[in-house]
Design a protein around this motif. Structure first.
Motif, short mmCIF file in Angstrom:
data_model
loop_
_atom_site.label_atom_id
_atom_site.label_comp_id
_atom_site.label_asym_id
_atom_site.label_seq_id
_atom_site.Cartn_x
_atom_site.Cartn_y
_atom_site.Cartn_z
N PHE A 139 2.30 3.27 10.10
CA PHE A 139 0.95 3.26 10.63
C PHE A 139 -0.08 3.52 9.53
CE2 PHE A 139 1.33 4.01 15.47
CZ PHE A 139 2.35 3.07 15.54
N ALA A 140 0.20 4.46 8.63
CA ALA A 140 -0.74 4.75 7.54
C ALA A 140 -0.84 3.56 6.59
CB ALA A 140 -0.29 6.00 6.78
N THR A 141 0.28 2.90 6.33
CA THR A 141 0.27 1.70 5.48
C THR A 141 -0.62 0.62 6.08
OG1 THR A 141 2.52 2.16 4.69
CG2 THR A 141 1.73 -0.10 4.49
N THR A 142 -0.45 0.38 7.36
CA THR A 142 -1.23 -0.66 8.04
C THR A 142 -2.70 -0.28 8.11
OG1 THR A 142 0.74 -1.16 9.35
CG2 THR A 142 -1.36 -2.06 10.13
N GLY A 143 -2.98 1.00 8.34
CA GLY A 143 -4.36 1.44 8.44
C GLY A 143 -5.13 1.25 7.15
N VAL A 144 -4.53 1.61 6.03
CA VAL A 144 -5.24 1.47 4.76
C VAL A 144 -5.37 -0.01 4.38
CG1 VAL A 144 -3.25 1.59 3.16
CG2 VAL A 144 -5.48 2.52 2.48
N ALA A 145 -4.45 -0.85 4.87
CA ALA A 145 -4.56 -2.29 4.61
C ALA A 145 -5.83 -2.87 5.23
CB ALA A 145 -3.33 -3.02 5.15
N LEU A 146 -6.22 -2.33 6.38
CA LEU A 146 -7.45 -2.80 7.02
C LEU A 146 -8.66 -2.59 6.13
CD1 LEU A 146 -6.87 -1.53 10.68
CD2 LEU A 146 -6.76 -3.89 9.86
N VAL A 147 -8.64 -1.48 5.38
CA VAL A 147 -9.73 -1.21 4.44
C VAL A 147 -9.75 -2.29 3.36
CG1 VAL A 147 -10.71 0.45 2.82
CG2 VAL A 147 -9.58 1.25 4.91
N GLY A 148 -8.56 -2.68 2.90
CA GLY A 148 -8.47 -3.73 1.89
C GLY A 148 -9.02 -5.06 2.38
N TYR A 149 -8.71 -5.41 3.64
CA TYR A 149 -9.21 -6.67 4.18
C TYR A 149 -10.73 -6.69 4.21
CZ TYR A 149 -4.40 -7.10 5.87
OH TYR A 149 -3.04 -7.17 5.96
N TYR A 150 -11.31 -5.54 4.50
CA TYR A 150 -12.77 -5.47 4.60
C TYR A 150 -13.43 -5.50 3.22
CZ TYR A 150 -17.42 -3.98 6.06
OH TYR A 150 -18.77 -3.92 6.27
N LEU A 151 -12.86 -4.72 2.27
CA LEU A 151 -13.49 -4.59 0.96
C LEU A 151 -13.21 -5.76 0.03
CD1 LEU A 151 -12.87 -0.78 0.23
CD2 LEU A 151 -14.95 -1.87 1.13
N GLY A 199 4.40 -5.18 2.79
CA GLY A 199 4.37 -3.77 3.17
C GLY A 199 5.37 -3.44 4.25
N TRP A 200 5.39 -4.25 5.32
CA TRP A 200 6.30 -3.98 6.43
C TRP A 200 7.75 -4.28 6.06
CZ3 TRP A 200 3.87 -5.82 11.73
CH2 TRP A 200 2.65 -5.14 11.92
N SER A 201 7.99 -5.34 5.29
CA SER A 201 9.37 -5.68 4.97
C SER A 201 9.99 -4.66 4.02
CB SER A 201 9.45 -7.09 4.37
OG SER A 201 8.82 -7.16 3.10
N VAL A 202 9.22 -4.16 3.06
CA VAL A 202 9.75 -3.13 2.16
C VAL A 202 9.98 -1.84 2.94
CG1 VAL A 202 9.31 -1.75 0.09
CG2 VAL A 202 8.73 -4.18 0.12
N TRP A 203 9.08 -1.51 3.86
CA TRP A 203 9.30 -0.34 4.73
C TRP A 203 10.61 -0.49 5.49
CZ3 TRP A 203 9.81 -0.23 10.06
CH2 TRP A 203 9.77 1.04 10.66
N SER A 204 10.83 -1.66 6.07
CA SER A 204 12.06 -1.90 6.82
C SER A 204 13.28 -1.83 5.90
CB SER A 204 12.01 -3.28 7.50
OG SER A 204 10.94 -3.37 8.41
N ILE A 248 1.26 -0.92 -2.87
CA ILE A 248 0.35 0.21 -3.06
C ILE A 248 0.01 0.85 -1.71
CG2 ILE A 248 -1.99 0.86 -3.78
CD1 ILE A 248 -1.76 -1.27 -5.98
N CYS A 249 -0.23 0.02 -0.71
CA CYS A 249 -0.50 0.55 0.63
C CYS A 249 0.70 1.32 1.17
CB CYS A 249 -0.87 -0.59 1.58
SG CYS A 249 -2.46 -1.35 1.24
N LEU A 250 1.90 0.79 0.92
CA LEU A 250 3.11 1.46 1.39
C LEU A 250 3.29 2.81 0.69
CD1 LEU A 250 5.66 1.28 3.14
CD2 LEU A 250 6.81 0.19 1.21
N ALA A 251 3.00 2.87 -0.60
CA ALA A 251 3.08 4.14 -1.32
C ALA A 251 2.11 5.16 -0.72
CB ALA A 251 2.78 3.92 -2.80
N PHE A 252 0.93 4.70 -0.34
CA PHE A 252 -0.03 5.58 0.34
C PHE A 252 0.56 6.10 1.65
CE2 PHE A 252 -3.30 6.01 3.62
CZ PHE A 252 -4.14 6.96 3.05
N GLY A 253 1.20 5.21 2.41
CA GLY A 253 1.80 5.62 3.67
C GLY A 253 2.87 6.69 3.49
N TYR A 254 3.73 6.53 2.49
CA TYR A 254 4.75 7.55 2.23
C TYR A 254 4.10 8.86 1.78
CZ TYR A 254 8.87 4.61 2.79
OH TYR A 254 9.87 3.84 3.33
N GLY A 255 3.01 8.77 1.02
CA GLY A 255 2.31 9.98 0.60
C GLY A 255 1.74 10.75 1.78
N VAL A 256 1.18 10.02 2.74
CA VAL A 256 0.63 10.68 3.94
C VAL A 256 1.73 11.40 4.70
CG1 VAL A 256 -0.42 10.25 6.20
CG2 VAL A 256 -1.34 9.13 4.17
#
Length: 307
Positions: A139-151, A199-204, A248-256
């Motif tokens: 969820f954290a990985t996907t959430g931060v990805a939304l920021v990337g899509y916008y910026l 992001g999702w495939s590496v998580w899986s 990078i987003c996935l690393a953020f998710g693991y950090g959270v």
């Protein structure tokens, strides 16, 4: 009334009063941070609402076509300068093998969701103690990805102008992408960075590799994100560097998850006991077990002192 006493083998002992906080257990924050047994109805509702929200926000990001194409041109030049601009060659080579590229089109459209949901179900059934923390990573990985899509709006290679990339879905008339053909108006076409397919495939893949016991299943866990990387490039849906953004987003998710639970998800207990529903490290010590040889030993009767 006088102070309460407790009689032990060693003699009378004054009872220690317990505070209300001790009787009621850990506080709200500690309970939230403690792995708990997932509830099926809640998880189904949470995943459904979360994906609906993700899709809504992702598609609500303005489709800034001019900026997205400009960013794609810049990224393509950057990859050329780094010597990794091989996406067009891969796209053309695999497009020449019809059965393979058609299979990749369907792979891109389906396994992204099927495998991720299958891993979530497996975690729920077999690793209930690690489920919530591993789900938080996703969820954290996907959430931060939304920021990337916008910026950073970014056009995928297949939509670039003045290049030779082939949109393999259109070329082979297959249903393989929400951003091609008749379905393109249902999805933001300029949300290529970061790649959540990666992001999702590496998580899986990491989850399967870390928790599966069968060696060949572990190998499949590693092969899945590698195959996904080839697919997103061959179908001209992403650049190599989009995959880096996904990592990078996935690393953020693991950090959270590491900050919230105090450990990586895979190091948490596999199963949460059903009796208590949650285990909080240090929440309370159980009384020491009585050795078997002492458990049934009669306690000597107390005698009154002699005259």
């Amino acid at each position: 009334m006088g102070d309460a006493t407790v009689t032990t083998r060693e003699g009378p002992e004054e009872a220690v009063p317990h505070s209300v906080a001790e009787r009621t257990g850990p506080g709200l924050l500690r309970r939230l941070r403690t792995p708990r047994r997932p509830r099926l109805w809640f998880e189904i509702l949470l995943i459904a609402v979360s994906y609906w929200t993700y899709s809504l926000i992702r598609n609500a990001v303005p489709e800034q076509r001019a900026e997205a194409l400009s960013n794609a041109d810049w990224l393509w030049r950057l990859e050329h300068s780094l010597g990794i601009a091989v996406e067009e060659s891969v796209n053309h080579a695999i497009n020449g093998v019809t059965w393979l590229i058609v299979g990749m089109n369907y792979y891109y459209a389906t396994l992204h969701f099927v495998v991720t949901l299958a891993v979530l179900v497996w975690l729920y059934r077999r690793h209930s103690g690690r489920y919530a923390a591993t789900r938080l990573v996703l969820f954290a990985t996907t959430g931060v990805a939304l920021v990337g899509y916008y910026l950073y709006p970014l056009a995928p290679p297949r939509l670039m102008t003045n290049t030779g990339f082939i949109d393999t879905v259109l070329a082979h008339d297959t249903w393989g992408s929400m951003a091609s053909g008749d379905l393109k108006n249902m999805s933001n076409q300029y949300a290529a960075m970061p790649s959540m397919h990666i992001g999702w495939s590496v998580w899986s893949g990491l989850t399967i590799f870390a928790l599966a016991r069968t060696p060949w299943v572990k190998v499949l866990g590693l092969l899945y994100p590698a195959a996904t990387l080839v697919v997103i490039v061959a179908t001209a849906n992403h650049f190599w560097l989009d995959a880096v953004g996904g990592l990078i987003c996935l690393a953020f998710g693991y950090g959270v998850a590491r900050l919230w639970y105090g450990a990586l998800p895979y190091r948490l207990p596999r199963v949460v006991p059903a009796r208590t529903g949650a285990v909080a490290p240090g929440a309370g010590a159980r009384p020491a077990p009585v050795p078997a040889e002492e458990e049934n030993e009669p306690v000597p009767a107390r005698t009154s002192p002699g005259p």
